[in-house]
Structures are given as C-alpha cells and as structure tokens.
Scaffold this motif. Structure first.
Motif, PDB file in Angstrom:
ATOM      1  N   ARG A 128      15.941   3.015 -56.423  1.00  0.00           N
ATOM      2  CA  ARG A 128      14.650   2.596 -56.973  1.00  0.00           C
ATOM      3  C   ARG A 128      13.839   3.760 -57.533  1.00  0.00           C
ATOM      4  NH1 ARG A 128      13.880  -2.488 -57.942  1.00  0.00           N
ATOM      5  NH2 ARG A 128      11.679  -2.373 -57.378  1.00  0.00           N
ATOM      6  N   LEU A 129      14.490   4.786 -58.008  1.00  0.00           N
ATOM      7  CA  LEU A 129      13.739   5.954 -58.481  1.00  0.00           C
ATOM      8  C   LEU A 129      12.925   5.635 -59.735  1.00  0.00           C
ATOM      9  CD1 LEU A 129      13.134   8.959 -58.033  1.00  0.00           C
ATOM     10  CD2 LEU A 129      15.020   9.471 -59.590  1.00  0.00           C
ATOM     11  N   LYS A 130      13.489   4.893 -60.670  1.00  0.00           N
ATOM     12  CA  LYS A 130      12.765   4.612 -61.915  1.00  0.00           C
ATOM     13  C   LYS A 130      11.480   3.813 -61.671  1.00  0.00           C
ATOM     14  CE  LYS A 130      13.396   3.021 -66.667  1.00  0.00           C
ATOM     15  NZ  LYS A 130      12.055   2.422 -66.732  1.00  0.00           N
ATOM     16  N   PRO A 131      11.506   2.728 -60.881  1.00  0.00           N
ATOM     17  CA  PRO A 131      10.241   2.027 -60.606  1.00  0.00           C
ATOM     18  C   PRO A 131       9.206   2.910 -59.904  1.00  0.00           C
ATOM     19  CG  PRO A 131      12.099   0.633 -60.035  1.00  0.00           C
ATOM     20  CD  PRO A 131      12.655   1.988 -60.333  1.00  0.00           C
ATOM     21  N   ILE A 132       9.676   3.799 -59.041  1.00  0.00           N
ATOM     22  CA  ILE A 132       8.741   4.706 -58.365  1.00  0.00           C
ATOM     23  C   ILE A 132       8.096   5.645 -59.377  1.00  0.00           C
ATOM     24  CG2 ILE A 132       8.585   6.618 -56.713  1.00  0.00           C
ATOM     25  CD1 ILE A 132      10.772   5.182 -55.077  1.00  0.00           C
ATOM     26  N   ASN A 133       8.899   6.196 -60.276  1.00  0.00           N
ATOM     27  CA  ASN A 133       8.351   7.063 -61.329  1.00  0.00           C
ATOM     28  C   ASN A 133       7.349   6.303 -62.199  1.00  0.00           C
ATOM     29  OD1 ASN A 133       9.596   9.551 -60.829  1.00  0.00           O
ATOM     30  ND2 ASN A 133      11.454   8.973 -61.932  1.00  0.00           N
ATOM     31  N   ASP A 134       7.710   5.085 -62.581  1.00  0.00           N
ATOM     32  CA  ASP A 134       6.850   4.304 -63.473  1.00  0.00           C
ATOM     33  C   ASP A 134       5.547   3.897 -62.796  1.00  0.00           C
ATOM     34  OD1 ASP A 134       8.824   4.519 -65.358  1.00  0.00           O
ATOM     35  OD2 ASP A 134       9.658   2.508 -65.018  1.00  0.00           O
ATOM     36  N   THR A 135       5.607   3.633 -61.499  1.00  0.00           N
ATOM     37  CA  THR A 135       4.427   3.133 -60.788  1.00  0.00           C
ATOM     38  C   THR A 135       3.530   4.254 -60.282  1.00  0.00           C
ATOM     39  OG1 THR A 135       5.700   1.197 -60.070  1.00  0.00           O
ATOM     40  CG2 THR A 135       3.639   1.660 -58.887  1.00  0.00           C
ATOM     41  N   PHE A 136       4.146   5.305 -59.735  1.00  0.00           N
ATOM     42  CA  PHE A 136       3.357   6.349 -59.065  1.00  0.00           C
ATOM     43  C   PHE A 136       3.425   7.712 -59.758  1.00  0.00           C
ATOM     44  CE2 PHE A 136       4.749   3.332 -55.752  1.00  0.00           C
ATOM     45  CZ  PHE A 136       3.509   2.864 -55.348  1.00  0.00           C
ATOM     46  N   GLY A 137       4.220   7.822 -60.787  1.00  0.00           N
ATOM     47  CA  GLY A 137       4.310   9.090 -61.504  1.00  0.00           C
ATOM     48  C   GLY A 137       5.517   9.920 -61.081  1.00  0.00           C
ATOM     49  N   HIS A 138       5.807  10.917 -61.893  1.00  0.00           N
ATOM     50  CA  HIS A 138       7.007  11.734 -61.651  1.00  0.00           C
ATOM     51  C   HIS A 138       6.869  12.638 -60.428  1.00  0.00           C
ATOM     52  CE1 HIS A 138       9.401  10.609 -65.155  1.00  0.00           C
ATOM     53  NE2 HIS A 138       8.258  10.530 -65.815  1.00  0.00           N
ATOM     54  N   ALA A 139       5.651  12.967 -60.047  1.00  0.00           N
ATOM     55  CA  ALA A 139       5.484  13.764 -58.828  1.00  0.00           C
ATOM     56  C   ALA A 139       5.979  12.981 -57.618  1.00  0.00           C
ATOM     57  CB  ALA A 139       4.022  14.159 -58.651  1.00  0.00           C
ATOM     58  N   ALA A 140       5.722  11.668 -57.614  1.00  0.00           N
ATOM     59  CA  ALA A 140       6.224  10.819 -56.530  1.00  0.00           C
ATOM     60  C   ALA A 140       7.748  10.749 -56.579  1.00  0.00           C
ATOM     61  CB  ALA A 140       5.622   9.422 -56.642  1.00  0.00           C
ATOM     62  N   GLY A 141       8.293  10.616 -57.783  1.00  0.00           N
ATOM     63  CA  GLY A 141       9.748  10.595 -57.918  1.00  0.00           C
ATOM     64  C   GLY A 141      10.385  11.886 -57.435  1.00  0.00           C
ATOM     65  N   ASP A 142       9.741  13.014 -57.726  1.00  0.00           N
ATOM     66  CA  ASP A 142      10.261  14.305 -57.247  1.00  0.00           C
ATOM     67  C   ASP A 142      10.249  14.365 -55.724  1.00  0.00           C
ATOM     68  OD1 ASP A 142      10.577  15.044 -59.859  1.00  0.00           O
ATOM     69  OD2 ASP A 142       8.803  16.348 -59.929  1.00  0.00           O
ATOM     70  N   ALA A 143       9.210  13.808 -55.112  1.00  0.00           N
ATOM     71  CA  ALA A 143       9.134  13.797 -53.645  1.00  0.00           C
ATOM     72  C   ALA A 143      10.268  12.963 -53.053  1.00  0.00           C
ATOM     73  CB  ALA A 143       7.781  13.257 -53.199  1.00  0.00           C
ATOM     74  N   VAL A 144      10.601  11.850 -53.704  1.00  0.00           N
ATOM     75  CA  VAL A 144      11.716  11.017 -53.238  1.00  0.00           C
ATOM     76  C   VAL A 144      13.027  11.792 -53.329  1.00  0.00           C
ATOM     77  CG1 VAL A 144      13.088   8.962 -53.745  1.00  0.00           C
ATOM     78  CG2 VAL A 144      10.586   8.831 -53.763  1.00  0.00           C
ATOM     79  N   LEU A 145      13.248  12.454 -54.448  1.00  0.00           N
ATOM     80  CA  LEU A 145      14.485  13.228 -54.622  1.00  0.00           C
ATOM     81  C   LEU A 145      14.612  14.317 -53.554  1.00  0.00           C
ATOM     82  CD1 LEU A 145      14.551  13.608 -58.507  1.00  0.00           C
ATOM     83  CD2 LEU A 145      16.018  12.139 -57.105  1.00  0.00           C
ATOM     84  N   LYS A 146      13.515  14.996 -53.264  1.00  0.00           N
ATOM     85  CA  LYS A 146      13.550  16.038 -52.232  1.00  0.00           C
ATOM     86  C   LYS A 146      13.847  15.442 -50.860  1.00  0.00           C
ATOM     87  CE  LYS A 146      10.416  19.223 -54.617  1.00  0.00           C
ATOM     88  NZ  LYS A 146       9.080  19.880 -54.596  1.00  0.00           N
ATOM     89  N   GLY A 147      13.275  14.265 -50.583  1.00  0.00           N
ATOM     90  CA  GLY A 147      13.561  13.610 -49.309  1.00  0.00           C
ATOM     91  C   GLY A 147      15.023  13.206 -49.199  1.00  0.00           C
ATOM     92  N   VAL A 148      15.598  12.711 -50.293  1.00  0.00           N
ATOM     93  CA  VAL A 148      17.009  12.322 -50.299  1.00  0.00           C
ATOM     94  C   VAL A 148      17.903  13.540 -50.064  1.00  0.00           C
ATOM     95  CG1 VAL A 148      18.877  11.474 -51.768  1.00  0.00           C
ATOM     96  CG2 VAL A 148      16.676  10.277 -51.728  1.00  0.00           C
TER      97      VAL A 148
END
Length: 248
Positions: A128-148
């Motif tokens: 679900r990375l793309k919806p997270i980026n679209d909804t909360f911005g790329h900073a949120a997506g980067d945080a998800v990637l780091k957590g993974v």
C-alpha cells in the motif's frame, strides 16, 4: 820573376757557421713551449662542451618522495572505493540499490556454481505504498520504507544480502536455505510487516507486503531467478490484495 805565394782572398762575404745539434734542440723546445702556452690559453677561453651529470638525490629525500606517493595512492584508492559504494547504495535506506544488489547476486551465483552451494531469492513488494504517498505525502512513504527495511534487517543473517530493487520493491538473497525454508522465511517477513503500524496525521496506517521466492542452485542464472521470484511475488500479491488494508 816568381810571384810570391799568398792566401787566396775570398771573393764573397764570409760564410756563417751552421748551427749545431744543441742549438736546433733548444730552438725546438722553445717552439713547443710557445705552442703549449698558446693551447693552454685557448683552453681557458673556450668553454667545455661536456654536460655535467646531475647530482644524485639523497636517499632520505627519495624515501620521503616514495612515502608521499604511497599516501596519495592510498587516498585515491579510498576515494575510488567510496565512489563505488555511493554508486551501489540507496541513500534513503542505506542498503544496496538495484545496481549493487544485482552485482552481489552475480558474485553469489558464481560462488554457488563453484562450490555447489544453494540459496534462495525473495522479492518483496510493499502493498500500500502508493496510497500512503498520495494521502499523506512522500515523507510518510519514506517512513514506511524505513520501517520495512528495519524489519528485513532483523530477519536476515549477516551473510544474506538485502537491496532495494526500485520504488516499493526489495530483494533478499538468502544463503544455504532449502526452498521450504525460503518459503517459511518469506511468510515470516509478510507477517512481521503486516504487524507494522504507522501513524500519520492522527491516522493509523498498515502497509503490508507480498513476497515471491525462487530457489538458487549451481545451474541458476541471475536473469531467470529474478524473473521467477518476480512472477511468484505478483501471484502472491493478487491473493493478498483483498486482505491488504489501509486503516484511515
């Protein structure tokens, strides 16, 4: 009448005495001395055409120069290694990028062919990375990637290789695992990432991940194993699609 005998008078001037051998030697010596003196004067006035050889550098100076060159060479090699590492690294996540991962995969396959070793390749995609980026911005997506990535690093050994293949896709090269063990490892990774919860702007978000595995042996080549793992991942993603969720 008889004429009185007398000395016959010389008709010409009196003849000069010829010089003797001693006089000749003395004259030759004077001539040689004059010639030598003249040659000496010429030698003083005409500069020598011979080039002087440069003086050899002292041994201590040569050693200092060699030491300086070694230092420069070591610095250049360190710089080259640093540039190589930069070219193979994903700077956001501090793991291999696709270029670095594929290079390590090629090395590992060569080792496995030589020593008849085995392993497995796991390809993992964040659901679900793309919806997270679209909804909360790329900073949120980067945080998800780091957590993974943090989850991945906790579940692999130091001999295993982890890399970002691009976007939301990761590759894991696992050594000395059977296909059954690799499938179990992939399932454990999915479960651990499914439990990851992120909070963005007051909302709890779960990303989830889908994995695909492919065994590696001495007959495997890089292109075929990457393709097999990728196909398995997309098949798994289709099965998980309805279960993957985003809690807003």
């Amino acid at each position: 009448m008889k004429k009185a005998r007398g000395k016959v008078a010389s008709r010409g001037p009196a003849a000069k005495k010829r010089p003797g051998r001693a006089a000749s030697s003395k004259s030759a010596a004077k001539s040689t001395a004059k010639s030598g003196s003249k040659t000496a004067r010429l030698n003083k006035t005409i500069p020598s055409k011979r080039k002087r050889k440069p003086a050899a550098a002292p041994l201590a100076k040569v050693r200092r120069q060699v030491s300086a060159l070694k230092t420069e060479l070591a610095a250049a090699q360190a710089r080259s290694d640093e540039l190589q590492a930069w070219a193979d690294t994903d700077f956001l996540l501090d793991i291999y990028n696709r270029r670095g991962f594929e290079r390590e995969l090629d090395r590992s396959l060569a080792y496995m062919r030589r020593y008849k070793a085995t392993g497995a390749l796991v390809v993992l995609d964040v659901d679900r990375l793309k919806p997270i980026n679209d909804t909360f911005g790329h900073a949120a997506g980067d945080a998800v990637l780091k957590g993974v990535v943090a989850v991945l690093m906790r579940h692999v050994r130091s001999s295993d290789v982890v890399g970002r293949l691009g976007g939301d896709e990761f590759g894991l090269l696992l050594w000395n695992l059977t296909e059954v063990d690799a499938l179990a490892k992939a399932a454990a990774l999915e479960e651990a990432i499914d439990r990851l919860t992120f909070v963005f702007k007051g909302h709890s978000v779960v990303a989830g991940a889908s994995t695909g595995t492919a065994p590696i042996d001495a007959a495997t080549d890089a292109a075929s194993v990457m393709e097999a793992a990728d196909r398995a991942m997309y098949a798994r993603k289709t099965l998980r699609r309805d279960r993957a969720h985003l809690a807003l």
